[in-house]
Scaffold this active site. Structure first.
Site: not given
Ligand SMILES: [Cu+2]
Length: 679
Positions: A329, A413
């Site tokens: 990320d 997320y």
């Molecule tokens: Cu996770």
């Protein structure tokens, strides 16, 4: 003696680029590429070489001032006509090019949201995509609810691939088509792949939808009812309370106000923060987001630079095309670009100081993203306590912490990175994982060993989140040593006839290397300065790393998943400091088959690291087998890594923290609430 500094408003060499500097960098970049179209990937401050920087900082803190190093902008961009990626370093003072470099062959720069978004819309006009949607039962009327989720393509081959982005396909709840509907409860089992340089759809991949024991490719027609459109097997599962009329909100929670009647105990001058003997600088950049620089306690150096260097998130479902799901990320997108604008009363309670972030987008537009970092004090329970049982006199002090927090949204997320400082000279990195688990379609009534069914026909695949924390220490100076402390048993002999003897055995890391945690010997890592002996312990002063000895990367030797994330294969990496070596998982992670320029390469230099300018990297994380309770939005899962003084002081450094008392804290006792619920 610490020199008293005048309030500083000018730019510090470790500060992010100002808006004016960003503008200047963009215009210099265009000047150097006249007649060409650029897609800018990043423009951020180049950190000055450490040698220059330490001289400057030492002078700033205790000597006659020296001139700051020049401000240099580091730029990554695509020259669209030439289809080539470049890096350029620009001296913003002399307005000249310091260095220019073409991308290494086969390396891809990070993705950016502006690059992906237009394709999300274009996608729905592509014939193969429309056909795939129809196959899933998406009628013309439902087309407006389709929500593609741009994803890092990943890598499963050593053959260089075009610059791709893949789209995981989802829908909003057709009943509301609310823009904030939870799309992850409506996954569709196909993945369009776009070629970003050719600007065209490359192909549509189908995902397996079967359960345990079924075929592992494509839609499993054997187990699905062919008469029931796939979309009709899905149900809404909303996280926005406005979309949950059936779920009344709790009424029994009373307000909780954090009041600091005299204001916060910290002071801020530009990026410099001082609080309870701590003195450090808050940094921000597009790739790493929040970075802490030049950390000192009571005038003593502790850390030169603290950061979250990288993270990798490999998924455990081996069925194509989802076997490629492995995000980096920070390297693939950039923590700074993913940073949220934090809000008062929501992301942090109390008296909050915010810091803004300066980001440069693809078209050269400069964004001042408000409140990307928040800072506040928090009461954290008891710092120490002792009651003399003979006199029954207690002595207790409360633990006040200073928190610097940033929150990243990476598609589905969220990651919350928070650095905690306390009054006993402890630093902790707390990572909270939250947001929505990544989901995929599974046939009704089926289970899969590769994940957990979290809603009807919604499978949340098992995955790992492995982080790398980069610690550039300066424990009473820059020449430090990494010590490995194992608890050893004494031999059972005349001295130790009952076998009860054990002791702490310390060995020093001589050469750059990687090694793992070992709970069986209570292994811990210390950063020590062998040039400075603590007069009480008669051992070198040091800081202990309270590590997280979690599972490492599971993908075995010989896999691409592993070769591109070497940093995730050992808990500890010890390397010699090299300027600009910040990224544990390599410089260019997007679609990379191999980790290049990461910690493995740094260790491979096989350098002497004892009593040198050393860097310690800690890899740790979560192996996440999702729970039903992680849906529709995941309650935070926390990880904490500590940096605790260990023989750095001659006693508890918090002995001068005022003991707690009611006059200062003004707490209120709850009287009997059983009958009337009142106090
Ligand atoms: Cu996770």
């Amino acid at each position: 003696m610490e020199k008293q500094l005048a309030p500083q408003t000018s730019v510090h060499p470790l500060d992010q680029l100002t808006v004016a500097e960003c503008k200047k960098a963009v215009s210099l970049l265009r000047r150097e590429h006249q007649g060409k179209s650029l897609h800018i990937k990043n423009v951020q401050a180049q950190e000055p070489p450490k040698k220059l920087m330490t001289r400057y900082l030492d002078a700033l803190h205790s000597g006659p001032p020296v001139a700051p190093p020049p401000r240099v902008a580091y730029c990554i961009y695509y020259v669209l006509e030439d289809r080539v990626g470049e890096e350029m370093w620009l001296n913003l003072e002399s307005e000249s090019v310091v260095q220019r470099r073409t991308f290494p062959k086969g390396s891809h720069p990070p993705l950016d949201f502006n690059e992906i978004l237009p394709y999300g819309e274009k996608l729905l006009k592509e014939k193969p995509v429309i056909e795939a949607l129809k196959k899933c039962g998406v009628t013309d009327e439902l087309m407006k609810c389709v929500a593609p989720d741009g994803w890092i393509y990943g890598c499963d081959t050593n053959i260089v691939q075009p610059r791709y982005v893949m789209f995981l396909m989802y829908m909003r709840d057709a009943k509301t088509n609310n823009a904030d509907s939870n799309i992850y409860s409506f996954p569709l089992p196909f993945v369009p792949v776009y070629d970003l340089m050719e600007q065209k759809l490359a192909r549509v991949d189908w995902c397996a939808t079967g359960g345990d024991g079924d075929d592992v490719v494509e839609i499993n027609y054997n187990t699905r009812n062919p008469m029931q459109p796939l979309v009709e097997t899905l149900r809404s599962s909303e996280y926005m309370s406005e979309l949950r009329p059936e779920l009344p909100l709790r009424q029994d929670i009373k307000p909780y106000h954090v009041v600091q009647p005299e204001g916060p105990s910290f002071s801020v001058e530009g990026s410099r923060v001082r609080w309870q003997k701590w003195d450090f600088r808050v940094g921000f950049n597009a790739r790493e987001g929040l970075v802490i620089h030049d950390v000192r306690y009571d005038g003593r150096q502790t850390f030169y630079r603290l950061s979250v260097s990288e993270m990798t998130v490999p998924y455990g479902d081996p069925r194509p095309p989802l076997h490629r799901k492995q995000a980096f990320d920070l390297g693939d997108l950039g923590a700074g670009y993913c940073a949220n604008s934090l809000a008062l009363g929501c992301d942090c309670l109390g008296t909050i100081k915010y810091f803004d972030g300066h980001l440069v987008h693809g078209d050269g537009q400069i964004e001042v993203r408000k409140n990307v970092i928040c800072m506040h004090e928090q009461d954290d329970g008891i710092l120490y306590k002792h009651t003399n049982y003979r006199t029954n006199v207690p002595r207790v002090a409360r633990r006040r912490i200073l928190i610097l927090q940033t929150v990243l949204t990476v598609a589905n997320y969220e990651y919350i990175f928070a650095w905690h400082f306390d009054q006993a000279a402890n630093v902790e990195l707390e990572i909270r994982a939250t947001g929505i688990v990544s989901t995929q379609y599974i046939d009704p009534g089926k289970k899969s060993k590769w994940g957990t069914v979290v809603a009807p026909s919604v499978l949340a695949a098992s995955h790992q989140h492995i982080f790398s924390m980069r610690i550039d220490p300066a424990v009473d100076g820059h020449n430090n040593t990494i010590a490995v402390c194992d608890t050893k048993l004494d031999r059972r002999d005349q001295i130790n006839p009952h076998g009860t003897g054990f002791y702490n055995s310390t060995s020093y890391v001589e050469k750059s290397s990687a090694f793992d945690a070992d709970q069986t010997v209570n292994r811990y890592i210390k950063i020590v300065n062998e040039n400075k002996i603590n007069p009480i312990t008669m051992s070198p002063v040091g800081y202990k790393l309270s590590a997280v000895p979690s599972a490492l990367l599971l993908a075995p030797e010989g896999t691409i998943c592993r070769s591109r994330a070497q940093f995730a294969t050992h808990h500890f990496w010890v390397t010699k400091h090299v300027d600009d070596e910040f990224f544990a998982g390599g410089v260019w992670t997007n679609q990379a088959a191999v980790e290049l320029g990461g910690v493995q390469d740094a260790v491979n230099r096989n350098e002497h690291v004892r009593n040198e300018d050393v860097v310690l990297w800690h890899s740790f994380g979560l192996t996440h087998h999702p729970r039903a309770e992680d849906f529709p939005v995941m309650p935070v899962e926390r990880l904490t890594v500590g940096l605790h003084p260990n023989g750095f002081f001659t006693e508890n450094p918090a002995m001068d923290v005022p003991p707690s008392n009611q006059k200062f804290n003004r707490s209120v006792e709850v009287m009997d609430t059983r009958c009337c619920n009142k106090i």
